[in-house]
Write a protein that holds these residues in place. Structure first.
Motif, short mmCIF file in Angstrom:
data_model
loop_
_atom_site.label_atom_id
_atom_site.label_comp_id
_atom_site.label_asym_id
_atom_site.label_seq_id
_atom_site.Cartn_x
_atom_site.Cartn_y
_atom_site.Cartn_z
N SER A 6 38.09 32.86 36.56
CA SER A 6 37.26 32.25 35.52
C SER A 6 37.77 32.63 34.15
O SER A 6 38.31 33.71 33.96
N PHE A 7 37.62 31.75 33.20
CA PHE A 7 38.02 32.05 31.84
C PHE A 7 37.14 31.26 30.89
O PHE A 7 36.40 30.37 31.31
N THR A 8 37.17 31.59 29.64
CA THR A 8 36.29 30.93 28.68
C THR A 8 37.08 30.13 27.69
O THR A 8 38.24 30.39 27.41
N GLN A 9 36.39 29.13 27.16
CA GLN A 9 36.92 28.34 26.06
C GLN A 9 35.90 28.36 24.95
O GLN A 9 34.70 28.37 25.20
N SER A 185 22.72 37.54 47.92
CA SER A 185 23.29 36.99 46.68
C SER A 185 24.31 35.92 47.03
O SER A 185 24.80 35.84 48.16
N HIS A 186 24.63 35.11 46.02
CA HIS A 186 25.66 34.08 46.16
C HIS A 186 26.40 33.95 44.85
O HIS A 186 25.79 33.99 43.77
N ALA A 187 27.70 33.82 44.91
CA ALA A 187 28.53 33.61 43.73
C ALA A 187 29.43 32.41 43.97
O ALA A 187 29.97 32.24 45.08
N THR A 188 29.59 31.56 42.97
CA THR A 188 30.42 30.37 43.14
C THR A 188 31.88 30.75 43.36
O THR A 188 32.62 30.00 43.99
N THR A 189 32.29 31.88 42.82
CA THR A 189 33.65 32.38 43.04
C THR A 189 33.57 33.87 43.32
O THR A 189 32.95 34.61 42.57
N MET A 190 34.20 34.32 44.40
CA MET A 190 34.14 35.72 44.78
C MET A 190 35.31 36.48 44.17
O MET A 190 36.47 36.23 44.49
N GLY A 191 34.99 37.40 43.28
CA GLY A 191 35.99 38.29 42.70
C GLY A 191 35.67 39.72 43.04
O GLY A 191 34.78 40.02 43.83
N GLU A 192 36.36 40.64 42.41
CA GLU A 192 36.15 42.06 42.68
C GLU A 192 34.73 42.50 42.33
O GLU A 192 34.10 43.25 43.07
N THR A 193 34.23 42.00 41.21
CA THR A 193 32.88 42.38 40.79
C THR A 193 31.83 41.85 41.76
O THR A 193 30.88 42.55 42.10
N GLU A 194 32.01 40.61 42.22
CA GLU A 194 31.04 40.04 43.15
C GLU A 194 31.03 40.81 44.47
O GLU A 194 29.96 41.05 45.04
N ARG A 195 32.20 41.21 44.95
CA ARG A 195 32.26 41.96 46.21
C ARG A 195 31.59 43.32 46.06
O ARG A 195 30.87 43.78 46.95
#
Length: 422
Positions: A6-9, A185-195
Motif C-alpha cells: 500500500s502507498f499514499t498519494q 479480524s480481516h484485512a484487505t491486504t495481509m502484511g507484517e503488521t496485519e499478521r
C-alpha cells in the motif's frame, strides 16, 4: 496505516489510499473531485481575503487572524472557513457606514457568488459521496441477509464490513458483561503488521472494561465513536493501538435489544477516518445485529421444532400401544393394571422432577393430556372412570403447582423434551 503493497498519494492535500496498486473507481473519482473542490475553495478564500484587505475591513475585525488563516485541505473545514468569510463579505456589503464605490460593490458581489458556488458544489459532492457509500453498504447487507446460519455470519462479518464500508481493516469483538474480548479480524491486504495483529488477537486475554476505555463508554452509551489521533487519546487501549499500528479509527457497538453484545473496529491505511466512516460502520453494525438475531432465532426455532416433533412421535407411540394392548376378561380396575404394566410410555423418559411428585398413573394421565385428550378420552384409553381421571388431573395440577391444564402440559413438555440453556 501499514502494509507492504500500500502507498499514499496526495491530491489537493487529501491522502488517498490504494491497495495493491489498484484503487476503487468510485473512490478514485471521488478523491479527484474532492481535490478539485478543495483547490476551488482555496482560490475563492484567497480572493475574498485579498478583497477584504483592499477594502480595509480586516483591521476592524476581532477575528481577522482566523479569517486570514491558510485554507484547510479538509473539505468540511474549508467549507466552514468559506462560510465565515462569506458572512464577513455580506456584512461589509450591507454596512451603511461604508461608502463603497460601484466597482467595489461589484467585486464583493462576485466574491460572494464564487464562495456560494463553491460551497454548493461541496455540499453536493458530500451528499453524493454519502449516497454512494450507503448504496455500497446496502449491497453488503443484502449479501448477509441471504445467510441464515449464525456461525457462517460470524465467519464472514469482518470481510463484508470491510468491503461494504470501504475499510481496509475490521475487527470484531465480543462483550461479555464487564469484559471486552477481541475475537476476529480481516484485512484487505495481509502484511507484517496485519499478521502481528492477528497473533495479538489470538493471544490477548479478556480485557476488563474500565471507565477510562473508549470501549467502556460505547457499551454504556450504545453509540458509535471516532478516534482521530490514537496516540493522543487517553481512552484508547494502548496494547491494541501498538499491535495494530492504529492512527485513527472508528468503532460501533453491536446491539441485541438494549444490551451491547459486540464491537466493530475499522480503519483505513494511510488515511484518517472521517465522520462519514463512523456513520457507515454504525449503520452496518445495526444491520448486522438484525441479521444475526434473525439467524439465532431461526436456529432456536428449528431446534425446538425438532424436539417437539420427537416428543409428539413418542406420545403417538404411547397411544398406539395403549390402543392395541390385549384385552382380557377381567374387571375394569384389573384391566387398568394390566394396561399400565404392558404399555409404559414408549420413548418418553420419566424425568426425576416428575418422578418425585407424580405417581405412575398420574404420569400416564399427564402424558395423554399433552396430546390434547379430554377426560373422557383419557378414561377410555386407560379404562378407568371419568371421575377418576378428574381426580388424577386435580392432583397433577396441585402437585405441579399450576393453575390449569395448559400450564401442566407446558411443564410436562419442557421437562420431557429437556430444557437447555441458550
Amino acid at each position: 496505516m501499514m502494509t507492504e503493497r500500500s502507498f499514499t498519494q496526495t491530491v489537493g492535500g487529501q491522502r488517498r489510499r490504494r491497495t495493491g496498486g489498484v484503487m476503487d473507481s468510485g473512490s478514485a473519482a471521488s478523491a479527484r473531485r474532492r481535490a478539485e473542490l478543495v483547490a476551488q475553495a482555496a482560490r475563492a478564500h484567497v480572493a475574498g481575503v485579498d478583497l477584504l484587505r483592499a477594502l480595509d475591513v480586516l483591521d476592524d475585525l476581532e477575528d481577522a487572524d482566523e479569517i486570514e488563516q491558510t485554507p484547510s485541505d479538509e473539505i468540511r473545514i474549508v467549507d466552514g472557513q468559506l462560510a465565515i468569510l462569506g458572512g464577513v463579505l455580506r456584512e461589509c456589503l450591507l454596512d451603511q457606514g461604508r461608502d463603497h464605490r460601484p466597482d467595489q460593490v461589484v467585486e464583493v458581489s462576485q466574491a460572494l457568488h464564487e464562495i456560494h458556488t463553491v460551497r454548493f458544489a461541496i455540499h453536493d459532492h458530500v451528499g453524493h459521496e454519502r449516497l454512494r457509500r450507503l448504496d455500497r453498504l446496502d449491497r453488503g447487507l443484502r449479501r448477509l441477509r441471504t445467510v441464515t446460519d449464525q456461525d457462517e455470519l460470524l465467519a464472514m462479518v469482518c470481510e463484508v464490513a470491510a468491503d461494504a464500508g470501504g475499510f481496509d481493516r475490521v475487527m470484531l469483538s465480543r462483550v461479555d458483561e464487564e469484559t471486552w474480548r477481541p475475537w476476529r479480524s480481516h484485512a484487505t491486504t495481509m502484511g507484517e503488521t496485519e499478521r502481528a495483529f492477528r497473533d495479538w488477537i489470538r493471544d490477548v486475554p479478556g480485557i476488563r472494561l474500565s471507565h477510562m476505555l473508549l470501549e467502556s463508554e460505547l457499551v454504556r452509551r450504545r453509540e458509535p465513536a471516532i478516534v482521530l489521533r490514537a496516540d493522543d487519546d487517553a481512552r484508547v487501549y494502548g496494547p491494541m493501538a501498538q499491535a495494530s499500528g492504529l492512527t485513527s479509527y472508528v468503532v460501533a457497538p453491536i446491539l441485541s435489544g438494549e444490551r451491547v453484545i459486540g464491537l466493530l473496529h475499522a480503519d483505513n491505511r494511510d488515511a484518517e477516518v472521517v465522520e462519514l466512516d463512523r456513520d457507515i460502520l454504525w449503520f452496518f453494525a445495526i444491520g448486522f445485529a438484525q441479521v444475526f438475531e434473525r439467524a439465532v432465532l431461526l436456529a432456536r426455532l428449528r431446534e425446538q421444532r425438532s424436539q417437539v416433533m420427537e416428543a409428539m412421535r413418542s406420545v403417538d407411540a404411547v397411544l398406539d400401544d395403549l390402543a392395541t394392548s390385549a384385552i382380557d376378561l377381567t374387571r375394569r380396575d384389573e384391566a387398568a393394571v394390566v394396561v399400565s404394566r404392558n404399555a409404559p410410555p414408549v420413548g418418553i423418559e420419566r424425568p426425576q422432577a416428575l418422578e418425585r411428585v407424580l405417581t405412575s398413573r398420574e404420569f400416564e394421565v399427564l402424558t395423554l393430556m399433552a396430546t390434547g385428550a379430554t377426560n373422557e378420552r383419557i378414561a377410555q384409553r386407560l379404562v378407568i372412570a371419568t371421575g377418576t381421571v378428574k381426580s388424577h388431573v386435580k392432583q397433577i395440577l396441585r402437585k405441579l403447582r399450576v393453575e390449569n391444564r395448559a400450564e401442566a402440559i407446558s411443564q410436562f413438555l419442557r421437562l420431557t423434551i429437556g430444557a437447555r440453556e441458550d
